[in-house]
Scaffold this motif. Structure first.
Motif, short mmCIF file in Angstrom:
data_model
loop_
_atom_site.label_atom_id
_atom_site.label_comp_id
_atom_site.label_asym_id
_atom_site.label_seq_id
_atom_site.Cartn_x
_atom_site.Cartn_y
_atom_site.Cartn_z
N LYS A 107 0.85 -1.20 0.00
CA LYS A 107 0.00 0.00 0.00
C LYS A 107 0.88 1.25 0.00
N PRO A 108 0.26 2.41 -0.25
CA PRO A 108 1.03 3.66 -0.20
C PRO A 108 1.56 3.95 1.19
N LYS A 109 2.45 4.95 1.25
CA LYS A 109 3.14 5.27 2.49
C LYS A 109 2.19 5.69 3.60
N ALA A 110 1.08 6.31 3.27
CA ALA A 110 0.12 6.74 4.30
C ALA A 110 -0.45 5.54 5.05
N TRP A 111 -0.74 4.46 4.33
CA TRP A 111 -1.25 3.24 4.98
C TRP A 111 -0.20 2.65 5.92
N LYS A 112 1.06 2.67 5.48
CA LYS A 112 2.13 2.13 6.32
C LYS A 112 2.32 2.98 7.57
N THR A 113 2.14 4.30 7.43
CA THR A 113 2.25 5.18 8.58
C THR A 113 1.14 4.90 9.58
N VAL A 114 -0.08 4.74 9.09
CA VAL A 114 -1.21 4.40 9.97
C VAL A 114 -0.95 3.07 10.66
N TYR A 115 -0.42 2.11 9.93
CA TYR A 115 -0.09 0.80 10.49
C TYR A 115 0.91 0.93 11.63
N ILE A 116 1.98 1.68 11.41
CA ILE A 116 3.02 1.83 12.42
C ILE A 116 2.49 2.55 13.65
N VAL A 117 1.69 3.60 13.45
CA VAL A 117 1.14 4.35 14.59
C VAL A 117 0.27 3.44 15.45
N PHE A 118 -0.63 2.70 14.81
CA PHE A 118 -1.53 1.84 15.60
C PHE A 118 -0.82 0.60 16.13
N LEU A 119 0.25 0.16 15.48
CA LEU A 119 1.07 -0.91 16.03
C LEU A 119 1.72 -0.46 17.33
N ILE A 120 2.26 0.75 17.34
CA ILE A 120 2.88 1.29 18.55
C ILE A 120 1.84 1.47 19.65
N LEU A 121 0.66 1.97 19.30
CA LEU A 121 -0.41 2.11 20.29
C LEU A 121 -0.83 0.76 20.85
N GLY A 122 -0.89 -0.25 19.99
CA GLY A 122 -1.24 -1.60 20.45
C GLY A 122 -0.19 -2.18 21.38
N ILE A 123 1.08 -1.94 21.06
CA ILE A 123 2.16 -2.42 21.93
C ILE A 123 2.11 -1.71 23.27
N LEU A 124 1.86 -0.40 23.26
CA LEU A 124 1.73 0.33 24.51
C LEU A 124 0.55 -0.18 25.34
N GLY A 125 -0.53 -0.54 24.67
CA GLY A 125 -1.68 -1.12 25.36
C GLY A 125 -1.35 -2.46 25.99
N LEU A 126 -0.58 -3.29 25.26
CA LEU A 126 -0.18 -4.59 25.82
C LEU A 126 0.75 -4.41 27.01
N VAL A 127 1.67 -3.46 26.92
CA VAL A 127 2.58 -3.21 28.03
C VAL A 127 1.79 -2.72 29.24
N GLY A 128 0.84 -1.81 29.00
CA GLY A 128 0.00 -1.32 30.10
C GLY A 128 -0.84 -2.42 30.70
N LEU A 129 -1.38 -3.30 29.87
CA LEU A 129 -2.16 -4.43 30.35
C LEU A 129 -1.30 -5.39 31.15
N GLY A 130 -0.07 -5.63 30.67
CA GLY A 130 0.84 -6.52 31.37
C GLY A 130 1.26 -5.98 32.71
N LEU A 131 1.53 -4.69 32.77
CA LEU A 131 1.90 -4.08 34.05
C LEU A 131 0.72 -4.13 35.02
N ASN A 132 -0.46 -3.89 34.51
CA ASN A 132 -1.66 -3.93 35.35
C ASN A 132 -1.91 -5.35 35.89
N THR A 133 -1.63 -6.34 35.06
CA THR A 133 -1.85 -7.73 35.45
C THR A 133 -0.89 -8.16 36.57
N PHE A 134 0.37 -7.80 36.43
CA PHE A 134 1.36 -8.28 37.38
C PHE A 134 1.48 -7.41 38.63
N LEU A 135 1.00 -6.19 38.59
CA LEU A 135 1.10 -5.33 39.77
C LEU A 135 -0.06 -5.53 40.72
N ASN A 136 -1.17 -6.05 40.23
CA ASN A 136 -2.34 -6.25 41.11
C ASN A 136 -2.17 -7.45 41.99
#
Length: 115
Positions: free
Chosen positions: A86-115
């Motif tokens: 796909k064009p570069k704009a699609w790849k940029t959207v992919y990378i942005v939401f990939l980073i947001l998803g990873i941050l969500g997983l890290v936040g979920l993991g920290l929440n799971t192990f700290l409780n």
């Protein structure tokens, strides 16, 4: 004289480099999600009966985290195959939401192990 009709065959190449890895991650993600659900169900059932297991929530949380990670990896690989050409704009959207998803997983993991 009869007209010659030429038909051209279009061949499409399907990039299947990640498909076996996607299938493996999806399978194990589903299996681990089922195990985490079963563990959570058993712990809630035992809690309803008056039995309290202090380390049970951490085990259930760890299984759930691993399951979500495996499902995230399979979705990430499948999405990469989609935006690969796909064009570069699609790849940029992919990378942005990939980073947001990873941050969500890290936040979920920290929440799971700290409780």
């Amino acid at each position: 004289m009869a007209k010659k009709s030429t038909t051209s065959k279009k061949t499409t190449t399907v990039y299947a480099g990640h498909y076996s890895l996607v299938k493996v991650c999806a399978f194990w993600g589903v299996v681990l999600a089922g195990v985490a659900g079963l563990i959570s169900f058993i712990l809630k059932l035992l809690e309803a009966c008056g039995v309290i297991i202090t380390w049970g929530s951490k085990v259930s949380g760890a299984c759930s985290m691993v399951a979500q990670l495996a499902l995230f990896i399979s979705a990430w690989l499948a999405a990469y195959d989609y935006v690969r050409n796909k064009p570069k704009a699609w790849k940029t959207v992919y990378i942005v939401f990939l980073i947001l998803g990873i941050l969500g997983l890290v936040g979920l993991g920290l929440n799971t192990f700290l409780n």
